[in-house]
Design a protein around this motif. Structure first.
Motif, PDB file in Angstrom:
ATOM      1  N   VAL A  37      16.850   3.732 -12.107  1.00  0.00           N
ATOM      2  CA  VAL A  37      15.524   3.690 -11.478  1.00  0.00           C
ATOM      3  C   VAL A  37      14.582   4.465 -12.383  1.00  0.00           C
ATOM      4  CG1 VAL A  37      14.146   4.267  -9.442  1.00  0.00           C
ATOM      5  CG2 VAL A  37      16.564   3.667  -9.169  1.00  0.00           C
ATOM      6  N   LEU A  38      13.591   3.785 -12.922  1.00  0.00           N
ATOM      7  CA  LEU A  38      12.624   4.471 -13.795  1.00  0.00           C
ATOM      8  C   LEU A  38      11.359   4.784 -13.012  1.00  0.00           C
ATOM      9  CD1 LEU A  38      12.718   2.378 -17.084  1.00  0.00           C
ATOM     10  CD2 LEU A  38      13.767   4.615 -16.670  1.00  0.00           C
ATOM     11  N   THR A  39      10.857   5.956 -13.219  1.00  0.00           N
ATOM     12  CA  THR A  39       9.658   6.364 -12.488  1.00  0.00           C
ATOM     13  C   THR A  39       8.816   7.262 -13.395  1.00  0.00           C
ATOM     14  OG1 THR A  39       8.940   7.472 -10.471  1.00  0.00           O
ATOM     15  CG2 THR A  39      10.954   8.281 -11.423  1.00  0.00           C
ATOM     16  N   ILE A  87      12.793  12.984  -8.219  1.00  0.00           N
ATOM     17  CA  ILE A  87      13.534  13.852  -7.296  1.00  0.00           C
ATOM     18  C   ILE A  87      13.418  13.322  -5.878  1.00  0.00           C
ATOM     19  CG2 ILE A  87      13.590  16.189  -6.320  1.00  0.00           C
ATOM     20  CD1 ILE A  87      12.655  17.119  -9.166  1.00  0.00           C
ATOM     21  N   GLN A  88      12.220  12.881  -5.548  1.00  0.00           N
ATOM     22  CA  GLN A  88      11.982  12.346  -4.213  1.00  0.00           C
ATOM     23  C   GLN A  88      12.806  11.079  -3.962  1.00  0.00           C
ATOM     24  OE1 GLN A  88       7.756  12.627  -3.163  1.00  0.00           O
ATOM     25  NE2 GLN A  88       7.964  10.471  -2.646  1.00  0.00           N
ATOM     26  N   ILE A  89      12.830  10.193  -4.948  1.00  0.00           N
ATOM     27  CA  ILE A  89      13.593   8.947  -4.800  1.00  0.00           C
ATOM     28  C   ILE A  89      15.073   9.277  -4.637  1.00  0.00           C
ATOM     29  CG2 ILE A  89      14.347   6.860  -6.025  1.00  0.00           C
ATOM     30  CD1 ILE A  89      11.522   6.865  -7.345  1.00  0.00           C
ATOM     31  N   SER A  90      15.529  10.219  -5.441  1.00  0.00           N
ATOM     32  CA  SER A  90      16.931  10.599  -5.363  1.00  0.00           C
ATOM     33  C   SER A  90      17.260  11.138  -3.962  1.00  0.00           C
ATOM     34  CB  SER A  90      17.197  11.639  -6.451  1.00  0.00           C
ATOM     35  OG  SER A  90      18.352  12.321  -6.221  1.00  0.00           O
ATOM     36  N   VAL A 145       0.815  -1.216   0.000  1.00  0.00           N
ATOM     37  CA  VAL A 145       0.000   0.000   0.000  1.00  0.00           C
ATOM     38  C   VAL A 145       0.848   1.265   0.000  1.00  0.00           C
ATOM     39  CG1 VAL A 145      -2.063  -0.927   1.080  1.00  0.00           C
ATOM     40  CG2 VAL A 145      -0.209  -0.072   2.518  1.00  0.00           C
ATOM     41  N   THR A 146       0.233   2.347  -0.366  1.00  0.00           N
ATOM     42  CA  THR A 146       0.936   3.627  -0.413  1.00  0.00           C
ATOM     43  C   THR A 146       1.476   3.979   0.968  1.00  0.00           C
ATOM     44  OG1 THR A 146      -1.121   4.740   0.042  1.00  0.00           O
ATOM     45  CG2 THR A 146      -0.503   4.574  -2.253  1.00  0.00           C
ATOM     46  N   GLY A 147       2.627   4.588   0.958  1.00  0.00           N
ATOM     47  CA  GLY A 147       3.219   5.044   2.215  1.00  0.00           C
ATOM     48  C   GLY A 147       3.819   3.943   3.059  1.00  0.00           C
ATOM     49  N   SER A 148       4.046   2.755   2.458  1.00  0.00           N
ATOM     50  CA  SER A 148       4.535   1.645   3.274  1.00  0.00           C
ATOM     51  C   SER A 148       6.052   1.503   3.210  1.00  0.00           C
ATOM     52  CB  SER A 148       3.864   0.345   2.828  1.00  0.00           C
ATOM     53  OG  SER A 148       4.088   0.166   1.453  1.00  0.00           O
ATOM     54  N   GLY A 149       6.723   2.401   2.533  1.00  0.00           N
ATOM     55  CA  GLY A 149       8.187   2.378   2.535  1.00  0.00           C
ATOM     56  C   GLY A 149       8.818   1.630   1.374  1.00  0.00           C
ATOM     57  N   LYS A 150       8.177   1.699   0.204  1.00  0.00           N
ATOM     58  CA  LYS A 150       8.715   0.958  -0.933  1.00  0.00           C
ATOM     59  C   LYS A 150      10.031   1.563  -1.434  1.00  0.00           C
ATOM     60  CE  LYS A 150       4.743   1.173  -3.222  1.00  0.00           C
ATOM     61  NZ  LYS A 150       3.768   1.605  -2.199  1.00  0.00           N
ATOM     62  N   THR A 151      10.160   2.873  -1.332  1.00  0.00           N
ATOM     63  CA  THR A 151      11.382   3.503  -1.867  1.00  0.00           C
ATOM     64  C   THR A 151      12.626   2.935  -1.173  1.00  0.00           C
ATOM     65  OG1 THR A 151      10.026   5.473  -2.016  1.00  0.00           O
ATOM     66  CG2 THR A 151      12.352   5.735  -2.495  1.00  0.00           C
ATOM     67  N   VAL A 158      15.738  10.411  -1.100  1.00  0.00           N
ATOM     68  CA  VAL A 158      15.750   9.305  -0.130  1.00  0.00           C
ATOM     69  C   VAL A 158      17.050   8.509  -0.278  1.00  0.00           C
ATOM     70  CG1 VAL A 158      14.610   7.134   0.532  1.00  0.00           C
ATOM     71  CG2 VAL A 158      13.238   9.127  -0.029  1.00  0.00           C
ATOM     72  N   GLY A 159      17.411   8.206  -1.536  1.00  0.00           N
ATOM     73  CA  GLY A 159      18.641   7.441  -1.785  1.00  0.00           C
ATOM     74  C   GLY A 159      19.863   8.137  -1.202  1.00  0.00           C
ATOM     75  N   LYS A 160      19.949   9.427  -1.434  1.00  0.00           N
ATOM     76  CA  LYS A 160      21.120  10.175  -0.936  1.00  0.00           C
ATOM     77  C   LYS A 160      21.171  10.154   0.588  1.00  0.00           C
ATOM     78  CE  LYS A 160      21.440  13.383  -4.745  1.00  0.00           C
ATOM     79  NZ  LYS A 160      21.026  14.716  -5.166  1.00  0.00           N
ATOM     80  N   LYS A 161      19.998  10.213   1.195  1.00  0.00           N
ATOM     81  CA  LYS A 161      19.993  10.196   2.666  1.00  0.00           C
ATOM     82  C   LYS A 161      20.432   8.828   3.183  1.00  0.00           C
ATOM     83  CE  LYS A 161      16.660  13.837   3.423  1.00  0.00           C
ATOM     84  NZ  LYS A 161      15.245  14.080   3.203  1.00  0.00           N
ATOM     85  N   ILE A 162      19.942   7.760   2.566  1.00  0.00           N
ATOM     86  CA  ILE A 162      20.353   6.428   3.035  1.00  0.00           C
ATOM     87  C   ILE A 162      21.855   6.241   2.805  1.00  0.00           C
ATOM     88  CG2 ILE A 162      20.059   3.929   2.687  1.00  0.00           C
ATOM     89  CD1 ILE A 162      17.147   4.504   1.900  1.00  0.00           C
TER      90      ILE A 162
END
Ligand SMILES: Nc1ncnc2c1ncn2[C@@H]1O[C@H](COP(=O)(O)OP(=O)(O)OP(=O)(O)O)[C@@H](O)[C@H]1O
Length: 749
Positions: free
Chosen positions: A299-301, A308-311, A268-274, A313-317
């Protein structure tokens, strides 16, 4: 040598009028050339002068060319009026300054876009909130849901128990939503033909990994990230983000992804898939470092915002992982800056399909031969929404031997759609029943009946009631972008600040809206379904469905913008009488009832019928009706201002074309996969292939390339070798230069 790790933020890619000259990518002139010129200047004064002039000319031409490119990133077709005038509102101004941050060529300010709020203010709006009875509003905070009635299983007496009476009702009210001009309607017909198109058990077992692997994955329970055997820097990144415990989708997918297996996952949405795909990707890059800089993950979106959002999150991890680099290849942001960045071969490139193809085709030093992992976020949407041509092109461009990770909230793509992605026995991991909203969501419904004309007034009253102080983030979903714009003006005249988000805005305008909304500078965001998926804006308290979506799936995506990551949230939907709208209400109620049977009391969601004081709504409507002419005047003024800006832009463009015609024309033409011409070609060839057998995809692309003026549709082996040689030489030159300067960077990881 590893590329320098530069932390880019989303706004780094936004073309701004203040970009200094030194930021302008070097198009025609290499650094070497410039150095040589200055040596010659020292040797011969006369020759030097000539060269200097040449350099200046080239620079000027380059600026003009960049302006051309900047224009490619601008949405010129932005129209709010449904008339024939081709008025651009996406215009961001041409970057013709000569070192002056905001000035035009002569130093005067270049106006970037029409300031709509300013026009509204001129007309008396956005100053004082229109008066509606306040007594109740003051109590709102404490009394929460008192206004609402628990909805029975049949919604508003809509008969959910007798689902079969739909057809009869359809005859009565079928016309109601027949002709809505819905923008970006996500999977409208996803379920229409279910059943008829269902995957057979045999097809499923042939295509997917054995069910036992899926079951095993889902049984994984991890109370913390340590038990997932992750490396220290990744654990540190996660703890910095405040992630202590993996979410179910993360627990289930990370171990499998770390084994290198293909995955098709839904949750479901908001479950932390990224993070579910980003964590294993970063682990993999960390443990199998590349010897030379190369792009290893794509990563295709479907949308730029998600990329931008995925990028981010990735940079933070990855923030404590040395030397992991990220790149963006998305439409709407500055092409040249992206090209420069991709030249460095970032480890992970996050892309939208069209721009990705453009870069692979046209950026000579961007190469995808080393790609090991392909992620498709919102995979089902990409498979359904007209991205097929792009995807099949991308599959041809990427190496066959790679790991594929497909993620989506509602993964209901059929096997026949998935086959083209050349997956290798993917493990299917579906967490949570796919058709349910977050458990702490309170879903409210307002029955509109025959009061459609009161919806703007209802919206205003509701927002005031929910949030008198402008301290809550409220997202309003509407069916059409023109309506989003008009509502913004109406609310503005009533004194309420709102902003918009939809496909007709330029990238800069979209980012601006999201930033203002995030910071609560503007607490109301009116958008179309463009924003219904994936956008993770923290703390959206309320989602309002001003227009109901076309399906329950889209409804789930919309309301999934609130109550994320275990938080509470509220959605309020204005429900009409059509069968479709009523069935969404029924599905929502049904799902809440079902979920509530299985979760603890404190976690339960609610489905409520919201009571509305229609007399007050009528009062507000009277004010709105009085200002109807002013709304039109504002829209007209805005249109005129845009026309002026457009004309100014055309003049500047013309002047520059004249000045630098030769240089501009000598540049090779870029090929765009998504150009209208392309699309027509694809259609035409598609039609041809039905009658003629000859049109396989290679022939199609060859024809396409011929029509594009002989430019190759895809890099040949020779192109690739040349590119690699060129990049290698450049890298070596860079190495030796930076070594000379003492700036050489150590080995990779
Ligand atoms: N393990 C975790 N612990 C705490 N918060 C988390 C964890 N994983 C993700 N989150 C947070 O949960 C929110 C939702 O995550 P994310 O956007 O990845 O969800 P999603 O499943 O991709 O949603 P959508 O389907 O809408 O795209 C984000 O704010 C993210 O920071």
């Amino acid at each position: 040598m590893a590329p320098t790790t530069k932390k880019f933020s989303a706004l780094d890619f936004v073309p701004t009028i203040s970009d200094s000259e030194s930021d302008v990518p070097d198009l025609d002139l290499s650094d070497n050339e410039e150095e040589e010129v200055s040596e010659e200047q020292a040797a011969s004064q006369a020759k030097g002068k000539k060269e200097k002039k040449k350099v200046q000319e080239k620079k000027r031409a380059r600026e003009a060319v960049d302006d051309e490119d900047a224009h490619e990133d601008i949405n010129d077709d932005f129209k709010f009026e449904l008339d024939q005038d081709d008025v651009s509102t996406g215009f961001q101004g041409w970057d013709f300054h000569n070192g002056d941050a905001n000035g035009g060529e002569d130093g005067e300010a270049v106006k970037k876009d029409v300031d709509l709020d300013k026009i509204i203010r001129r007309k008396g709006g956005l100053i004082k909130m229109a008066h509606v009875e306040d007594s109740e509003e003051e109590q709102e905070e404490s009394k929460s849901d008192d206004d609402d009635d628990e909805l029975a299983m049949d919604g508003f007496g809509m008969g959910s128990a007798a689902k079969n009476d739909d057809e009869e009702e359809e005859e009565e009210s079928g016309e109601e939503n027949a002709d809505e001009d819905v923008e970006e309607s996500a999977d409208e017909s996803a379920d229409e033909e279910e059943g008829a198109d269902e995957d057979t058990p045999q097809a499923i077992s042939d295509f997917y990994a054995p069910e036992s692997e899926s079951a095993e994955a889902k049984e994984q329970t991890h109370t913390n990230f340590n038990s997932l055997s992750l490396s220290r820097p990744v654990l540190k990144g996660l703890s910095n983000l405040g992630y202590t415990k993996p979410s179910p989708i993360q627990s289930a997918t990370i171990p499998i992804a770390l084994l290198g297996k293909d995955i098709i996952a839904g949750a479901v949405t908001g479950s932390g898939k990224t993070a579910a795909f980003m964590i294993p990707i970063i682990e993999r890059l960390l443990f199998k470092p590349a010897k030379v800089a190369s792009t290893r993950v794509i990563v295709l979106t479907p949308t730029r915002e998600l990329a931008i959002q995925i990028s981010d999150v990735g940079k933070k991890i990855a923030q404590f992982v040395p030397d992991i680099t990220f790149g963006l290849a998305v439409g709407g942001l500055n092409l040249r800056q992206q090209e420069q960045q991709l030249k460095l071969r970032p480890d992970i490139v996050i892309a939208t399909p069209g721009r990705f193809i453009d870069h692979v085709r046209n950026s000579s030093s961007f190469n995808v031969d080393s790609v090991e992992i392909l992620v498709m976020d919102e995979a089902d949407r990409m498979l359904e929404e007209g991205f097929q041509d792009e995807l099949s092109e991308i599959m041809q461009l990427l190496p066959n031997k790679r790991q594929n990770l497909l993620f989506s909230a509602t993964m209901n793509s059929k096997i026949k759609q998935l086959v083209s992605l050349s997956l290798r026995k993917p493990v299917r991991i579906m967490i949570n029943p796919p058709k349910q909203a977050a458990s702490k969501l309170v879903q409210e419904f307002v029955r509109i009946r025959k009061r459609d004309h009161l919806k703007p007034a209802l919206l205003f009253n509701l927002i005031r009631k929910l949030d008198n102080m402008g301290q809550k983030r409220i997202v309003v979903f509407v069916a059409r972008k023109e309506l989003a714009h008009r509502l913004r003006v109406i609310l503005g005249l009533l004194g309420m600040k709102a902003t918009e988000l939809h496909g007709s805005l330029s990238q800069e305008q979209r980012l601006d809206s999201v930033t203002k909304f995030k910071s609560l500078e503007v607490p109301v965001l009116i958008c179309t379904d463009l924003a219904s998926r994936g956008l993770d804006i923290p703390k959206i308290e309320v989602v309002i469905n001003y227009d109901m979506p076309k399906s329950y799936e889209i409804y789930l995506h919309r309301v999934g913008r609130t109550a994320r990551a275990g938080r509470e949230g509220r959605s309020i939907s204005f429900v009409g009488e059509s069968t479709q709208e009523r069935s969404i209400v029924r599905d929502a109620i049904y799902s809440v009832e079902n979920v509530n049977k299985t979760v603890a009391k404190g976690q339960r969601g609610k489905a409520l019928g919201r009571n509305v004081d229609w007399t007050k709504v009528e009062d507000t409507n009277a004010i709105i009706e009085k200002s109807a002419d002013t709304v039109e005047e504002i829209l007209e003024e805005e249109k005129q201002e845009k026309e002026i800006l457009r004309a100014e832009m055309q003049i500047r463009k013309g002047e520059n074309m004249l000045k630098h015609k030769k240089e501009i024309q000598s540049r090779p033409k870029r090929t765009w996969f998504q150009s209208e011409k392309d699309k027509q070609n694809v259609k035409l060839l598609g039609a041809l292939s039905k009658t003629k057998k000859e049109s396989n995809s290679k022939q199609r692309k060859r024809t396409e390339a011929l029509e594009e003026g002989g430019r190759s549709y895809k890099k040949t082996q020779h192109d690739r070798t040349t590119d690699q040689e060129r990049a290698y030489k450049k890298q070596r030159t860079g190495n030796s230069r930076s070594a000379k300067k003492g700036g050489k960077k150590g080995g990779r990881r």
